[in-house]
Design an enzyme around this catalytic site. Structure first.
Site, PDB file in Angstrom:
ATOM      1  N   GLU A  84      -4.129  -6.359   2.425  1.00  0.00           N
ATOM      2  CA  GLU A  84      -3.773  -7.290   1.353  1.00  0.00           C
ATOM      3  C   GLU A  84      -3.096  -8.517   1.961  1.00  0.00           C
ATOM      4  O   GLU A  84      -1.880  -8.489   2.204  1.00  0.00           O
ATOM      5  CB  GLU A  84      -2.806  -6.621   0.369  1.00  0.00           C
ATOM      6  CG  GLU A  84      -3.381  -5.413  -0.340  1.00  0.00           C
ATOM      7  CD  GLU A  84      -2.762  -5.210  -1.722  1.00  0.00           C
ATOM      8  OE1 GLU A  84      -3.527  -5.188  -2.690  1.00  0.00           O
ATOM      9  OE2 GLU A  84      -1.538  -5.101  -1.837  1.00  0.00           O
ATOM     10  N   HIS A 118       3.464  -1.630   0.056  1.00  0.00           N
ATOM     11  CA  HIS A 118       2.947  -2.845  -0.596  1.00  0.00           C
ATOM     12  C   HIS A 118       3.809  -4.027  -0.188  1.00  0.00           C
ATOM     13  O   HIS A 118       5.024  -3.881  -0.026  1.00  0.00           O
ATOM     14  CB  HIS A 118       2.952  -2.661  -2.117  1.00  0.00           C
ATOM     15  CG  HIS A 118       2.187  -3.749  -2.807  1.00  0.00           C
ATOM     16  ND1 HIS A 118       2.717  -4.993  -3.024  1.00  0.00           N
ATOM     17  CD2 HIS A 118       0.911  -3.787  -3.274  1.00  0.00           C
ATOM     18  CE1 HIS A 118       1.800  -5.760  -3.615  1.00  0.00           C
ATOM     19  NE2 HIS A 118       0.704  -5.049  -3.780  1.00  0.00           N
ATOM     20  N   GLY A 153      -1.953 -12.258  -6.186  1.00  0.00           N
ATOM     21  CA  GLY A 153      -1.503 -12.890  -7.417  1.00  0.00           C
ATOM     22  C   GLY A 153      -1.566 -14.413  -7.394  1.00  0.00           C
ATOM     23  O   GLY A 153      -0.954 -15.078  -8.233  1.00  0.00           O
ATOM     24  N   GLU A 184       4.985  -6.374  -1.798  1.00  0.00           N
ATOM     25  CA  GLU A 184       6.101  -6.646  -2.709  1.00  0.00           C
ATOM     26  C   GLU A 184       7.276  -5.715  -2.424  1.00  0.00           C
ATOM     27  O   GLU A 184       8.432  -6.093  -2.603  1.00  0.00           O
ATOM     28  CB  GLU A 184       5.620  -6.535  -4.167  1.00  0.00           C
ATOM     29  CG  GLU A 184       4.767  -7.747  -4.545  1.00  0.00           C
ATOM     30  CD  GLU A 184       3.669  -7.473  -5.559  1.00  0.00           C
ATOM     31  OE1 GLU A 184       3.716  -6.437  -6.243  1.00  0.00           O
ATOM     32  OE2 GLU A 184       2.738  -8.312  -5.646  1.00  0.00           O
ATOM     33  N   SER A 198      -6.222 -10.968  -5.375  1.00  0.00           N
ATOM     34  CA  SER A 198      -6.994 -11.806  -6.297  1.00  0.00           C
ATOM     35  C   SER A 198      -8.453 -11.381  -6.426  1.00  0.00           C
ATOM     36  O   SER A 198      -9.330 -12.216  -6.619  1.00  0.00           O
ATOM     37  CB  SER A 198      -6.899 -13.285  -5.904  1.00  0.00           C
ATOM     38  OG  SER A 198      -5.555 -13.732  -6.010  1.00  0.00           O
ATOM     39  N   ASN A 232      -3.608  -1.334  -9.249  1.00  0.00           N
ATOM     40  CA  ASN A 232      -2.147  -1.316  -9.101  1.00  0.00           C
ATOM     41  C   ASN A 232      -1.577  -2.121 -10.270  1.00  0.00           C
ATOM     42  O   ASN A 232      -1.624  -3.345 -10.271  1.00  0.00           O
ATOM     43  CB  ASN A 232      -1.766  -1.941  -7.753  1.00  0.00           C
ATOM     44  CG  ASN A 232      -0.260  -2.058  -7.588  1.00  0.00           C
ATOM     45  OD1 ASN A 232       0.503  -1.549  -8.416  1.00  0.00           O
ATOM     46  ND2 ASN A 232       0.178  -2.735  -6.532  1.00  0.00           N
ATOM     47  N   LYS A 284       1.381  -2.520 -11.060  1.00  0.00           N
ATOM     48  CA  LYS A 284       2.699  -3.086 -10.732  1.00  0.00           C
ATOM     49  C   LYS A 284       3.667  -2.799 -11.889  1.00  0.00           C
ATOM     50  O   LYS A 284       3.569  -1.752 -12.512  1.00  0.00           O
ATOM     51  CB  LYS A 284       2.564  -4.572 -10.409  1.00  0.00           C
ATOM     52  CG  LYS A 284       1.478  -4.817  -9.342  1.00  0.00           C
ATOM     53  CD  LYS A 284       1.496  -6.178  -8.757  1.00  0.00           C
ATOM     54  CE  LYS A 284       0.403  -6.266  -7.674  1.00  0.00           C
ATOM     55  NZ  LYS A 284       0.364  -7.540  -6.998  1.00  0.00           N
TER      56      LYS A 284
HETATM   57  P1  13P Z   1      -3.728  -9.235  -7.482  1.00  0.00           P
HETATM   58  O1  13P Z   1      -5.071  -8.574  -7.647  1.00  0.00           O
HETATM   59  O2  13P Z   1      -3.044  -9.511  -8.773  1.00  0.00           O
HETATM   60  O3  13P Z   1      -3.830 -10.420  -6.574  1.00  0.00           O
HETATM   61  O4  13P Z   1      -2.799  -8.176  -6.733  1.00  0.00           O
HETATM   62  C1  13P Z   1      -3.256  -7.551  -5.605  1.00  0.00           C
HETATM   63  C2  13P Z   1      -2.307  -6.486  -5.249  1.00  0.00           C
HETATM   64  O5  13P Z   1      -1.193  -6.744  -4.825  1.00  0.00           O
HETATM   65  C3  13P Z   1      -2.734  -5.093  -5.448  1.00  0.00           C
HETATM   66  O6  13P Z   1      -1.849  -4.205  -4.860  1.00  0.00           O
END
Ligand code: 13P
Length: 253
Positions: free
Chosen positions: A170, A100, A176, A102, A216, A12, A14
């Site tokens: 997640e 997601h 992150g 976010e 992560s 992803n 983002k």
């Molecule tokens: P990170 O791997 O940067 O922690 O992000 C995970 C994520 O949100 C994947 O959708």
């Protein structure tokens, strides 16, 4: 006998990357994929929407799939700035991520909306990756399993099967942050998700449905997580922006 689930390694991106980065990333992965004979994993990249067309072309013939990070619930109409699932399918996408954390937090997306998006995606012929996960506050309050079961129940699209739906667990506190779920924490939630899936979809479909871990994941912790009994791949953010890191994670599967 335990069922075999082909691991899905999904990147992803983002809101990261310009055209030059997409060229390097998608192109670099396509080269690696071409060299690896019948890989044991399925590889997926989910770039920002404006880079989808570019990426679909960059990975053509390599076996790498391309997915979007979101879609609208409607097939078309007056929805400025939104993208329909049918356009994504038409452009050559195979997957779309919905729900997601976010999107849930930045755009106030509810389980109900996530489910409607997932259903629009299935109708358009896309496979869907439905994201769920608890916050740190919920974990500390002992609500982890309840929150995940509830989100799953309310976000899972009607018509979900093992071949059209993937779940991504997640934990919000791991996204992150560099804080990764321990193998025990991940397996506990994945196994609860599997049980819920079996109840909702029937034992056989629930058993075959892939449940990804995200938060992560990196080349040093991937092998341990990916080898857990109910972890069937990863949804990777930061580490998917490097060809070497992403490929190392895929290789660990
Ligand atoms: P990170 O791997 O940067 O922690 O992000 C995970 C994520 O949100 C994947 O959708």
């Amino acid at each position: 006998m335990a069922v075999k689930r082909k691991p899905l390694i999904a990147g992803n991106w983002k809101m990261n990357g310009l055209t030059k980065d997409a060229r390097a990333l998608a192109g670099g992965l396509a080269k690696r994929m071409a060299k690896s004979k019948s890989p044991a994993f399925e590889l997926l990249i989910c770039p920002p929407a404006p880079l989808l067309d570019f990426c679909v072309n960059a990975v053509k013939g390599s076996g790498i799939k391309v997915g979007a990070q979101d879609c609208h619930t409607a097939e078309a109409g007056a929805h400025t700035g939104d993208v329909s699932a049918s356009l994504l399918r038409d452009m050559g996408c195979g997957y779309v991520i919905v729900g997601h954390s976010e999107r849930r937090s930045n755009h106030g997306e509810t389980d109900k909306l996530v489910r409607a998006k997932a259903e629009a995606a299935l109708t358009a012929g896309l496979k869907v990756i439905v994201c769920i996960g608890e916050t740190l506050k919920q974990r500390n309050a002992g609500l982890t399993l309840n929150v995940n079961r509830q989100q799953l129940r309310a976000s899972l699209p009607a018509g979900a099967t093992a071949s059209n739906t993937v779940i991504a667990y997640e934990p919000v506190w791991a996204i992150g942050t560099g804080k990764v779920a321990t193998p025990n924490q991940a397996q506990e939630v994945h196994s609860a998700i599997r049980k819920s899936l079996k109840r909702k979809m029937g034992a056989s479909e629930g058993d075959k449905t892939r449940v990804l871990y995200g938060g992560s994941m990196n080349p040093s912790n991937a092998a341990e997580l990916l080898h857990l009994p109910d972890v069937d791949g990863g949804l990777i953010g930061g580490a998917s922006l490097s060809v070497t890191d992403f490929w190392t994670i895929a290789d660990a599967a």
